[in-house]
Design a protein around this motif. Sequence first.
Motif, PDB file in Angstrom:
ATOM      1  N   VAL A 308       0.946  -1.214  -0.094  1.00  0.00           N
ATOM      2  CA  VAL A 308      -0.014   0.043   0.201  1.00  0.00           C
ATOM      3  C   VAL A 308       0.722   1.288  -0.151  1.00  0.00           C
ATOM      4  O   VAL A 308       0.449   2.458  -0.040  1.00  0.00           O
ATOM      5  CB  VAL A 308      -0.767   0.136   1.287  1.00  0.00           C
ATOM      6  CG1 VAL A 308      -2.034  -1.194   1.260  1.00  0.00           C
ATOM      7  CG2 VAL A 308      -0.034   0.098   2.493  1.00  0.00           C
ATOM      8  N   SER A 309       2.220   1.089  -0.118  1.00  0.00           N
ATOM      9  CA  SER A 309       3.006   2.126  -0.037  1.00  0.00           C
ATOM     10  C   SER A 309       3.106   3.080  -1.369  1.00  0.00           C
ATOM     11  O   SER A 309       2.714   2.433  -2.461  1.00  0.00           O
ATOM     12  CB  SER A 309       4.426   1.885   0.368  1.00  0.00           C
ATOM     13  OG  SER A 309       4.795   1.044  -0.574  1.00  0.00           O
ATOM     14  N   SER A 315       4.582   4.675   3.943  1.00  0.00           N
ATOM     15  CA  SER A 315       4.642   3.584   4.873  1.00  0.00           C
ATOM     16  C   SER A 315       3.747   2.391   4.398  1.00  0.00           C
ATOM     17  O   SER A 315       2.860   2.469   3.723  1.00  0.00           O
ATOM     18  CB  SER A 315       3.854   3.907   6.216  1.00  0.00           C
ATOM     19  OG  SER A 315       4.025   3.075   6.994  1.00  0.00           O
ATOM     20  N   ASN A 316       4.517   1.202   4.611  1.00  0.00           N
ATOM     21  CA  ASN A 316       3.866  -0.248   3.964  1.00  0.00           C
ATOM     22  C   ASN A 316       3.583  -0.982   5.523  1.00  0.00           C
ATOM     23  O   ASN A 316       3.306  -2.192   5.291  1.00  0.00           O
ATOM     24  CB  ASN A 316       4.724  -1.019   3.285  1.00  0.00           C
ATOM     25  CG  ASN A 316       3.860  -1.764   2.389  1.00  0.00           C
ATOM     26  OD1 ASN A 316       2.668  -1.541   1.926  1.00  0.00           O
ATOM     27  ND2 ASN A 316       4.566  -3.007   1.922  1.00  0.00           N
ATOM     28  N   PHE A 317       3.591  -0.275   6.731  1.00  0.00           N
ATOM     29  CA  PHE A 317       3.598  -0.862   7.873  1.00  0.00           C
ATOM     30  C   PHE A 317       2.059  -0.837   8.215  1.00  0.00           C
ATOM     31  O   PHE A 317       1.289   0.068   8.459  1.00  0.00           O
ATOM     32  CB  PHE A 317       4.192  -0.190   9.001  1.00  0.00           C
ATOM     33  CG  PHE A 317       4.274  -0.819  10.478  1.00  0.00           C
ATOM     34  CD1 PHE A 317       5.227  -1.483  10.983  1.00  0.00           C
ATOM     35  CD2 PHE A 317       3.045  -0.381  11.178  1.00  0.00           C
ATOM     36  CE1 PHE A 317       5.235  -2.079  12.050  1.00  0.00           C
ATOM     37  CE2 PHE A 317       3.245  -1.213  12.543  1.00  0.00           C
ATOM     38  CZ  PHE A 317       4.317  -1.955  13.005  1.00  0.00           C
ATOM     39  N   ILE A 318       1.376  -2.001   8.440  1.00  0.00           N
ATOM     40  CA  ILE A 318      -0.101  -2.134   8.456  1.00  0.00           C
ATOM     41  C   ILE A 318      -0.420  -2.214  10.056  1.00  0.00           C
ATOM     42  O   ILE A 318      -0.194  -3.299  10.558  1.00  0.00           O
ATOM     43  CB  ILE A 318      -0.697  -3.415   7.897  1.00  0.00           C
ATOM     44  CG1 ILE A 318       0.059  -3.716   6.525  1.00  0.00           C
ATOM     45  CG2 ILE A 318      -1.966  -3.601   7.766  1.00  0.00           C
ATOM     46  CD1 ILE A 318      -0.422  -2.229   5.545  1.00  0.00           C
ATOM     47  N   GLY A 319      -1.020  -1.265  10.400  1.00  0.00           N
ATOM     48  CA  GLY A 319      -1.682  -1.017  11.769  1.00  0.00           C
ATOM     49  C   GLY A 319      -2.999  -1.652  11.884  1.00  0.00           C
ATOM     50  O   GLY A 319      -3.165  -2.409  13.057  1.00  0.00           O
ATOM     51  N   VAL A 338      -4.948   7.665   5.730  1.00  0.00           N
ATOM     52  CA  VAL A 338      -5.562   6.449   5.424  1.00  0.00           C
ATOM     53  C   VAL A 338      -5.581   6.083   3.947  1.00  0.00           C
ATOM     54  O   VAL A 338      -5.602   6.715   2.897  1.00  0.00           O
ATOM     55  CB  VAL A 338      -7.096   6.355   5.940  1.00  0.00           C
ATOM     56  CG1 VAL A 338      -7.793   7.232   5.218  1.00  0.00           C
ATOM     57  CG2 VAL A 338      -7.714   4.930   6.143  1.00  0.00           C
ATOM     58  N   VAL A 339      -5.473   4.704   3.295  1.00  0.00           N
ATOM     59  CA  VAL A 339      -5.393   4.101   2.309  1.00  0.00           C
ATOM     60  C   VAL A 339      -6.715   3.308   1.906  1.00  0.00           C
ATOM     61  O   VAL A 339      -7.019   2.501   2.834  1.00  0.00           O
ATOM     62  CB  VAL A 339      -4.353   3.312   2.118  1.00  0.00           C
ATOM     63  CG1 VAL A 339      -4.233   2.423   0.587  1.00  0.00           C
ATOM     64  CG2 VAL A 339      -2.932   4.081   2.140  1.00  0.00           C
ATOM     65  N   ARG A 340      -7.405   3.376   0.850  1.00  0.00           N
ATOM     66  CA  ARG A 340      -8.388   2.514   0.261  1.00  0.00           C
ATOM     67  C   ARG A 340      -7.898   1.563  -0.802  1.00  0.00           C
ATOM     68  O   ARG A 340      -7.318   2.127  -1.696  1.00  0.00           O
ATOM     69  CB  ARG A 340      -9.593   3.426   0.092  1.00  0.00           C
ATOM     70  CG  ARG A 340     -10.844   2.314  -0.424  1.00  0.00           C
ATOM     71  CD  ARG A 340     -11.811   3.413  -1.119  1.00  0.00           C
ATOM     72  NE  ARG A 340     -11.445   3.787  -2.356  1.00  0.00           N
ATOM     73  CZ  ARG A 340     -12.222   4.697  -2.919  1.00  0.00           C
ATOM     74  NH1 ARG A 340     -13.046   5.256  -2.387  1.00  0.00           N
ATOM     75  NH2 ARG A 340     -11.796   4.888  -4.246  1.00  0.00           N
ATOM     76  N   TYR A 341      -7.929   0.279  -0.652  1.00  0.00           N
ATOM     77  CA  TYR A 341      -7.466  -0.553  -1.305  1.00  0.00           C
ATOM     78  C   TYR A 341      -8.890  -1.201  -2.054  1.00  0.00           C
ATOM     79  O   TYR A 341      -9.801  -1.780  -1.560  1.00  0.00           O
ATOM     80  CB  TYR A 341      -6.755  -1.666  -0.759  1.00  0.00           C
ATOM     81  CG  TYR A 341      -6.444  -2.804  -1.800  1.00  0.00           C
ATOM     82  CD1 TYR A 341      -5.434  -2.397  -2.918  1.00  0.00           C
ATOM     83  CD2 TYR A 341      -6.843  -4.234  -1.963  1.00  0.00           C
ATOM     84  CE1 TYR A 341      -5.057  -3.625  -3.818  1.00  0.00           C
ATOM     85  CE2 TYR A 341      -6.628  -4.781  -2.692  1.00  0.00           C
ATOM     86  CZ  TYR A 341      -5.526  -4.659  -3.739  1.00  0.00           C
ATOM     87  OH  TYR A 341      -5.173  -5.687  -4.537  1.00  0.00           O
ATOM     88  N   GLU A 342      -8.832  -1.054  -3.386  1.00  0.00           N
ATOM     89  CA  GLU A 342     -10.072  -1.756  -4.164  1.00  0.00           C
ATOM     90  C   GLU A 342      -9.796  -2.961  -4.785  1.00  0.00           C
ATOM     91  O   GLU A 342      -8.755  -3.257  -5.676  1.00  0.00           O
ATOM     92  CB  GLU A 342     -10.428  -0.880  -5.264  1.00  0.00           C
ATOM     93  CG  GLU A 342     -10.908   0.489  -4.995  1.00  0.00           C
ATOM     94  CD  GLU A 342     -11.365   1.352  -6.170  1.00  0.00           C
ATOM     95  OE1 GLU A 342     -11.012   0.957  -7.451  1.00  0.00           O
ATOM     96  OE2 GLU A 342     -11.849   2.524  -6.271  1.00  0.00           O
TER      97      GLU A 342
END
Length: 425
Positions: A308-309, A315-319, A338-342
Amino acid sequence: MLFFCIFAYTTEYYPTIYETDYLLFFIHIWLCTYLSSQPICRLQHYSVQDGLAQRSVTGILQDRHGIMWISTWNGLDRFDGYTFRNYKGHPGDGSTLNNNRIIAIRENASGDIWCISHDERLYLFDTSREKFLDVLASHEQQSRQSNRISRIYTLPKGVTWAVCEGGHCFRIDESLYKAKKDEGVTFYGVFDQSLKGNSVMDIIEDADGDEWVFTTKGATLIGTKQIDSDFPFKYYLSHAGRIWLASPYNKLASYDPQSGQVTFRDIPYPLKHINFLQHWSEEEIVLGTNDGIVFYHPGREAFRKIDVSSPSHPSNFIGKIYRDRQGDIWICTKSPGVVRYEEKTGKCHYFPSLTKEHEYPDHIFHTFLHEDPQGQLWIAPQGGNLTYYDRKANQLKHYYTQPDDPSTRFAPFVREHCIDNQNNL
């Protein structure tokens, strides 16, 4: 629909919970409709003028009867939606509660409230007798040693574990303790080898009623099962009839309850840390890691990973992750926003944290993602204040405490949140 939304937030920030001196507590009673992606709310704020015992709120929960319990620096408050009632110790009243500053609360299986006071003592508030019980007092008199409680874990079977600052624990059989005072409390620690390690990471009860105490030196099991491994697992998941264990240090394994044996799975990615282990679907489980989201399909023994970076979101650190009703995945990382992934398209969309109305330079942000029954997605992102997602505009928007009054508008940062029995925030 009438429901509660509860936030504790401050107009000033201090580094620790013990120093939060100007905390205001707001209960937002919402009469919500879903109109043009805008939350339409009627707000009512409760403070000390309305019966709240003290403005420094440290914890909130809703019990099985729908009653709200609020821990404050002036005792424990009970709120039934109309009035507050305060419980605390008074000089000379015979109460065992010696310090009215309560810093943490948990509900147990019978509906009583566990409390940790500011001086790190453990109390059980008996809701039927409206009385505080100093559970460890007799044990401390016998051992001539006081205990500083750091965490409590309440299990569905009616057992609570109290973890002490030194790493040892007390297992409390609540029904036995209440029936026969001073019984039902058992000490566990490395001193008598009843615990494998003196640093407890988590405690859970499995579907068979066995208790798992995860330590940095391996898991201790209380029950019929045994485990043939001293590996420091922290995460437990029962999925599709199998038990899965994960450690923070890039290890995933299955556990055989019959033999007690652990079988490791090789994760094909150079990860350093696992942050959580969760159910994802009937076919897959999911790991949040320091380098993306990792999915594992036990049936095919296949892994896949989502990154997701991006240049704007390093950051690719998933909290935290959350899948909304449209099937999109929302991700909080160490970077602000925040990231939205489709999942359908495989595309990531980054939403930066909005410019903060008030700066809290030392604040450790409490992040969460939640979709309420009306379909409104609420987000407290890393590095930002409380926001909601406007689907029509495809953007995050600040939630203002008094949106119709520009002179008093500000978006709070969130220090604690509570999801009630109806899945409302």
